[in-house]
Design an enzyme around this catalytic site. Structure first.
Site, mmCIF file in Angstrom:
data_model
loop_
_atom_site.group_PDB
_atom_site.id
_atom_site.type_symbol
_atom_site.label_atom_id
_atom_site.label_comp_id
_atom_site.label_asym_id
_atom_site.label_seq_id
_atom_site.Cartn_x
_atom_site.Cartn_y
_atom_site.Cartn_z
ATOM 1 C CB SER A 277 -0.948 -0.037 1.208
ATOM 2 O OG SER A 277 -1.970 0.915 1.075
ATOM 3 C CG ASP B 125 -7.409 -3.886 -2.977
ATOM 4 O OD1 ASP B 125 -8.124 -2.893 -3.215
ATOM 5 O OD2 ASP B 125 -6.184 -3.803 -2.760
ATOM 6 C CG HIS C 295 -5.835 -2.219 0.505
ATOM 7 N ND1 HIS C 295 -5.236 -2.234 -0.736
ATOM 8 C CD2 HIS C 295 -5.103 -1.364 1.265
ATOM 9 C CE1 HIS C 295 -4.196 -1.411 -0.737
ATOM 10 N NE2 HIS C 295 -4.096 -0.883 0.471
#
Length: 264
Positions: free
Chosen positions: A164, A215, A242
């Site tokens: 991320s 995600d 995610h």
């Protein structure tokens, strides 16, 4: 007549006893020679117990750099607890809502060390125990920070894991120093749009692309871009969001170990 009947009755009892003894004797012998079912189960249980794994200690430290960087480290040891040379070095970054402690609590650091790898997880500036800094505003600043961190800890040719938000650090570093990485494990990172198709094609670092099935935003977007890397494999974690490594830690860890094993 009564005497005859008595003799017949006695003879019948003797014959009956003989037959019963004949039938029971094999079972008695078998019972005396074979272990009981309980003993067999105990032996099976003892044989199936895995060998003991070394006790892994996660250590912490802080580099007196600008900004200071807090990190956690797990080193491989032998069965006697003595430190051994690692198969590879793995550096773990973290996402917006997490820190280096995430990898300790998830068991990733200990798992890597137990499998012979040196695991290093750092708190990026402004997260965990690393103070925020104005010195990481640009891509080049962030690249320099990672480079200083690796050099200070004697890390050469590591596998870089980047989920991320940490893509702001990992993607520029990959672009500029891909030859210094033994492997790359992006987990739905940001900043994948910053590289051109040609820049992706020029990178020869073995890459494991990981994302969660649910995600559909950043995971799908990063997958589309990262697939331009020529030496990539993809792992989609079913039913994961995610932060897929949090939803499916067992599957994530297995995919990571499989990838690292191929890099040895």
């Amino acid at each position: 007549m009564n005497v005859f009947r008595n003799r017949v009755a006695v003879l019948g009892l003797v014959l009956l006893a003989t037959v019963l003894l004949y039938l029971l004797l094999p079972a008695m012998r078998q019972g005396s020679m074979e272990p009981s079912l309980a003993v067999q189960r105990m032996a099976l249980t003892a044989a199936s117990v895995p060998p003991s794994t070394p006790n892994i200690t996660v250590r912490t430290g802080q580099l007196p750099s600008d900004p200071p960087l807090f990190f956690r480290e797990a080193l491989p040891v032998d069965s006697a607890g003595r430190q051994i040379l690692p198969r590879l070095q793995v550096v773990l970054l973290h996402g917006q809502a997490f820190t280096s402690k995430t990898w300790e609590e998830l068991g990733t650091l200990s798992l890597l060390a137990a499998n012979g790898y040196q695991a290093l997880a750092l708190d990026l500036p402004g997260f965990g125990k690393s103070p925020a800094s104005e010195s990481v505003k640009s891509d080049q600043n962030r690249v320099d920070l990672l480079k200083r961190f690796l050099e200070a800890l004697g890390v050469r040719s590591p596998v870089l894991l980047s989920p991320s938000m940490s893509g702001h650090y990992a993607l520029p570093f990959l672009q500029k120093h891909s030859s210094q990485l033994h492997g790359f494990v992006p987990i739905a990172p940001v900043a994948t749009r910053t590289l051109s198709p040609q820049q992706y094609q020029d990178i020869q670092t073995p890459t494991l692309i990981v994302f969660g099935e649910l995600d559909t935003n950043l995971g799908a977007q990063s997958l589309k871009n990262l697939q331009q890397l020529p030496r990539h494999t993809v792992v989609k974690l079913a039913g994961a969001r995610h932060a897929c490594y949090m939803d499916k830690p067992r599957e994530f860890h297995q995919a990571l170990l499989d990838f690292l094993n191929k890099l040895d």
